[in-house]
Scaffold this active site. Structure first.
Site, PDB file in Angstrom:
ATOM      1  N   ARG A  44       0.857  -1.185   0.000  1.00  9.59           N
ATOM      2  CA  ARG A  44       0.000   0.000   0.000  1.00  9.59           C
ATOM      3  C   ARG A  44       0.892   1.233   0.000  1.00  9.59           C
ATOM      4  O   ARG A  44       2.108   1.143   0.165  1.00  9.59           O
ATOM      5  CB  ARG A  44      -1.009   0.015   1.160  1.00  9.59           C
ATOM      6  CG  ARG A  44      -0.673  -0.687   2.416  1.00  9.59           C
ATOM      7  CD  ARG A  44       0.480  -0.110   3.148  1.00  9.59           C
ATOM      8  NE  ARG A  44       0.322   1.315   3.394  1.00  9.59           N
ATOM      9  CZ  ARG A  44       1.281   2.159   3.662  1.00  9.59           C
ATOM     10  NH1 ARG A  44       2.543   1.742   3.718  1.00  9.59           N
ATOM     11  NH2 ARG A  44       1.067   3.436   3.875  1.00  9.59           N
ATOM     12  N   GLY A  45       0.255   2.385  -0.175  1.00  4.48           N
ATOM     13  CA  GLY A  45       1.006   3.622  -0.355  1.00  4.48           C
ATOM     14  C   GLY A  45       1.031   3.914  -1.845  1.00  4.48           C
ATOM     15  O   GLY A  45       1.372   3.039  -2.650  1.00  4.48           O
ATOM     16  N   ALA A  46       0.678   5.144  -2.215  1.00  4.08           N
ATOM     17  CA  ALA A  46       0.489   5.464  -3.629  1.00  4.08           C
ATOM     18  C   ALA A  46       1.701   5.108  -4.496  1.00  4.08           C
ATOM     19  O   ALA A  46       1.548   4.394  -5.498  1.00  4.08           O
ATOM     20  CB  ALA A  46       0.116   6.942  -3.773  1.00  4.08           C
ATOM     21  N   GLN A 194      -2.054   1.953   9.995  1.00  4.20           N
ATOM     22  CA  GLN A 194      -0.750   2.028   9.325  1.00  4.20           C
ATOM     23  C   GLN A 194       0.243   2.881  10.128  1.00  4.20           C
ATOM     24  O   GLN A 194       1.451   2.645  10.059  1.00  4.20           O
ATOM     25  CB  GLN A 194      -0.900   2.620   7.918  1.00  4.20           C
ATOM     26  CG  GLN A 194      -1.657   1.733   6.937  1.00  4.20           C
ATOM     27  CD  GLN A 194      -3.152   2.003   6.925  1.00  4.20           C
ATOM     28  OE1 GLN A 194      -3.704   2.541   7.882  1.00  4.20           O
ATOM     29  NE2 GLN A 194      -3.810   1.636   5.854  1.00  4.20           N
ATOM     30  N   ASP A 235      -2.179  10.667  -2.045  1.00  3.63           N
ATOM     31  CA  ASP A 235      -2.586   9.629  -2.993  1.00  3.63           C
ATOM     32  C   ASP A 235      -2.951  10.212  -4.348  1.00  3.63           C
ATOM     33  O   ASP A 235      -2.830   9.551  -5.381  1.00  3.63           O
ATOM     34  CB  ASP A 235      -3.744   8.815  -2.424  1.00  3.63           C
ATOM     35  CG  ASP A 235      -3.257   7.918  -1.292  1.00  3.63           C
ATOM     36  OD1 ASP A 235      -3.144   8.422  -0.157  1.00  3.63           O
ATOM     37  OD2 ASP A 235      -2.934   6.752  -1.566  1.00  3.63           O
TER      38      ASP A 235
END
Lengths: 343, 343
Positions: A44-46, A194, A235
Site C-alpha cells: 500500500r502507499g500510492a 498504518q 494519494d
C-alpha cells in the site's frame, strides 16, 4: 527491510498486513496475486502500488503465449485494465500502468520476448526512479524542517509506502541525516492502523524518536504546543493543489491551521493529476465496514450497525502550506507552481 | 438494560468492558470491588461513576464493625478517600462523595446502623436525581435540535454513562420522543471504543438510526455537509465554561467551528467545578499505553514503542455554543450563565 524486490521472474512483496509482528514476504508469480496484494493492502502507499502494478503487468503478459506484437499489446492492455481497477484513489497506479503501456506502444520491436524485456526494463526504471524521487523529496523537504522539530505524521508515507526511503518519512530521514534531531508523532490511523503498525516500526528501525498517539489525540497535542509541523504523503493531488490522502488528513490540516502550524504534503509529481481541476473530482474509495467493526478478527461493535468507511479524504489547497516534490517545493497558488515544476 | 442497580445490599453493575458482545453484570459487595470497577472502566461516564461511588461508600462502611458515630465517620472518610482516587478527571466522583459525607456529618444520629441507613438513602437520592436530571437535560436540550438533524456525538454520554437516559444521548432520546426523526453519527472513540461499543448499541436498542465512523472521519463527514450539530457530555466544566471530556472532544469542537456547526455540551450542574477558574487546571488522566498498543489482547504496534495516552482533553469555552443543564441552557459568557443556573 525491503518493501518489494524483483527476483527470478517473481515480485517479492513484504506483506504489510502482518507488520509489525511478522516479517513475511509473499511471492507473486502472476498479476492476479499482485492485484490481490494491492486490493488487500499487503502492499500500500500510492508510489508503492504504482511500482507493484508495473511489475504486475510484466507478470501478467506471458510472452510465450503471444505469437504477435498485436497479441502482446492486447494482452498488456487487458492486464493493465485489471490492475488499474484494484484501488481507485491513488493516481500513481494508473500513472505507472499508462507509462508502461506508452513505452510498449512506442517500442518498434515486434518479438513478444523483446517486448516483455522492454516492459520489465520500464518497471525497473519506475522502481529506481521512485527511490531517486524520494531522496530528492527528502533533500528539498528537509530544508523546511527546523532543528529539533516535533513532527506529526499520519498513516505511513515511508519506505513501506514507496520503493524505499519514503515521501513524508523521507523528509524526516533526510532531516535526521542532516543532524537536525527531529522527533515524530505517529497518529495510529484507523481503521487499519498504518501509523501504529508501520510508521512507528520504520522510525524505531532508524532510531528516530517516535511517539504513538490515537488519531483523536492530535488536537490536544497541538493545543499543548507539542507539535511544530505536520507532514503527510498524498494519494492524488488535483491541478489546483487539493490533496487526497488517507482519511484523517483533512482533519489534521484544519487542526494545523487552527494552531498556526505548517502543513506540508510530500509527494512525487506523478501524484499530481492535471486532468482534475479540483479535489472534489477525485474518486474516494469506500472500504468494507468490517475494517471498522472488527479488530484483530474480533467484533467491537454491535452486529449489523451501519458504518461509513471512506479510505481517503480531500484537503483543500488553502490548508496546504507547501507541496514538496522531487523537483522542488511548490507554494500557493498551486495551479501555477505545480504546473511549473512539471514542465 | 440497567447501568446499575442496588439489590440485597449489593451494587449490581453492568460490566461495560464486555459490551456489546456480552451482557454481563458484576456484583459488588465491598468498596474495593467498586473501586476496581471504576478504575477499569467497567462502569464509566462522569455521572455514573458518581452514583457508583456513592453506593461504594455505603458498601465500604460496615456498621457492625463501628461502635460509635465517630468510628463510623472516620471509616466513611477513609473509604471515600480511597474511592475518590480511582479516577482524577470527572468531578462528579468527588462531588458525590462530598455530598455523602456532608449528609453524614450533618446527621444528628449516633447509631452506626442508623447512619448507614442515612448513607444508603443519600446514594439512592443521588441515583434517582441523576435520572431526573438527565430527563430535564433532555427536555431543555431537545429544543435546540432541529427536526431531521444529523447529530455527531463522541464517546458515550448515554444511559450507560449515567444512572439512565443519558446526557448527550438523553437529548437525542428526547428529540426522538418529540418526533424529530434525528439520526446519529457515533465516532468510535479510541482507544477504548466507547462510541463503537456503547453508543451504537444504545441507539440500536432505541431504534434511533446510527452510523459508526472512526474518529478521523468526522472532519470529512462535516466537509460533505453530513452533520448538522455536535453534542457531547462532560467530565468536568471549569467556572469559565472550559470543558474536559473524552479525548478527541476538543478536536471535534475545532472542526465544528471550522464548518460552522453548533457544538453543544450536555451535563448536569454537578459537573461544573466552580473551584477551578479555567480548564487548564483540570487534572487530565493519562492511562496505560497498552490501551493504544493492544486491541482485543493483540499487539498492533511494535513492542516498546513510546505512547501518549491522555483519556481526556479540554475544550475552551469559546468553542462551546451552549451548555445544556438540568436547570436550563447556559450560553456565553459561561462565568455568569453557569453561576446563575446554580443559584
Amino acid at each position: 527491510m525491503e518493501t518489494m524486490r524483483w527476483e527470478s521472474d517473481t515480485l517479492v512483496l513484504l506483506d504489510q498486513t502482518r507488520l509489525p509482528l511478522e516479517l513475511k514476504y509473499i511471492y507473486c508469480r502472476d498479476h492476479h496475486q499482485v492485484a490481490e496484494a494491492i486490493r488487500n493492502l499487503r502492499v500500500r502507499g500510492a508510489p508503492a502500488i504504482g511500482v507493484a502494478a508495473a511489475y504486475g503487468l510484466v507478470l501478467g503478459v506471458d510472452a510465450a503465449r503471444c505469437s504477435t506484437r498485436r497479441e502482446f499489446l492486447e494482452r498488456a492492455r487487458e492486464v493493465a485494465g485489471e490492475l488499474a481497477l484494484t484501488r481507485p484513489t491513488a493516481v500513481n497506479l494508473s500513472w505507472a500502468l499508462r507509462r508502461m503501456l506508452d513505452r510498449l506502444e512506442n517500442a518498434p520491436e515486434s518479438d513478444p520476448g523483446a517486448l516483455r524485456g522492454i516492459l520489465l526494463a520500464e518497471a525497473h526504471a519506475i522502481f529506481v526512479e521512485d527511490l531517486e524521487t524520494n531522496r530528492a523529496i527528502g533533500r528539498f523537504g528537509q530544508e523546511l524542517i527546523p532543528s529539533g522539530a516535533r513532527i506529526l505524521t499520519h498513516c505511513n508515507a515511508g519506505a513501506l509506502a514507496t520503493a524505499g526511503y519514503g515521501t513524508a518519512l523521507g523528509v524526516v530521514r533526510a532531516a535526521t541525516a542532516a543532524g537536525k534531531k527531529v522527533s515524530v508523532f505517529a497518529s495510529e490511523t484507523r481503521p487499519l492502523l498504518q501509523g501504529a503498525r508501520l510508521t512507528t516500526w520504520e522510525m524505531l528501525q532508524e532510531k528516530i524518536p517516535v511517539t504513538l498517539i490515537a488519531d483523536n489525540m492530535a488536537a490536544s497535542l497541538m493545543a499543548r504546543g507539542g507539535v511544530d509541523l505536520v507532514i503527510v504523503g498524498a494519494d492524488r493531488i488535483a491541478a489546483n493543489g487539493d490533496v487526497a490522502n488517507k482519511i484523517g488528513t483533512y482533519g489534521l490540516a484544519v487542526l494545523a491551521e487552527a494552531h498556526g502550524l505548517p502543513f506540508y504534503v510530500a509527494a512525487p509529481l506523478s501524484t499530481v493529476d492535471f486532468s482534475l481541476a479540483e479535489g472534489g473530482q477525485i474518486p474516494i474509495e469506500e472500504r468494507d465496514p468490517a475494517e471498522v467493526t472488527h479488530l484483530a478478527g474480533r467484533s467491537v461493535a454491535p452486529p449489523g450497525v451501519r458504518v461509513w468507511n471512506p479510505a481517503f479524504d480531500v484537503t483543500p489547497a488553502r490548508l496546504v502550506t507547501a507541496v514538496i516534490t522531487e523537483r522542488g517545493v511548490a507554494y500557493p497558488p498551486y495551479g501555477e507552481s505545480l504546473a511549473r515544476l512539471c514542465k
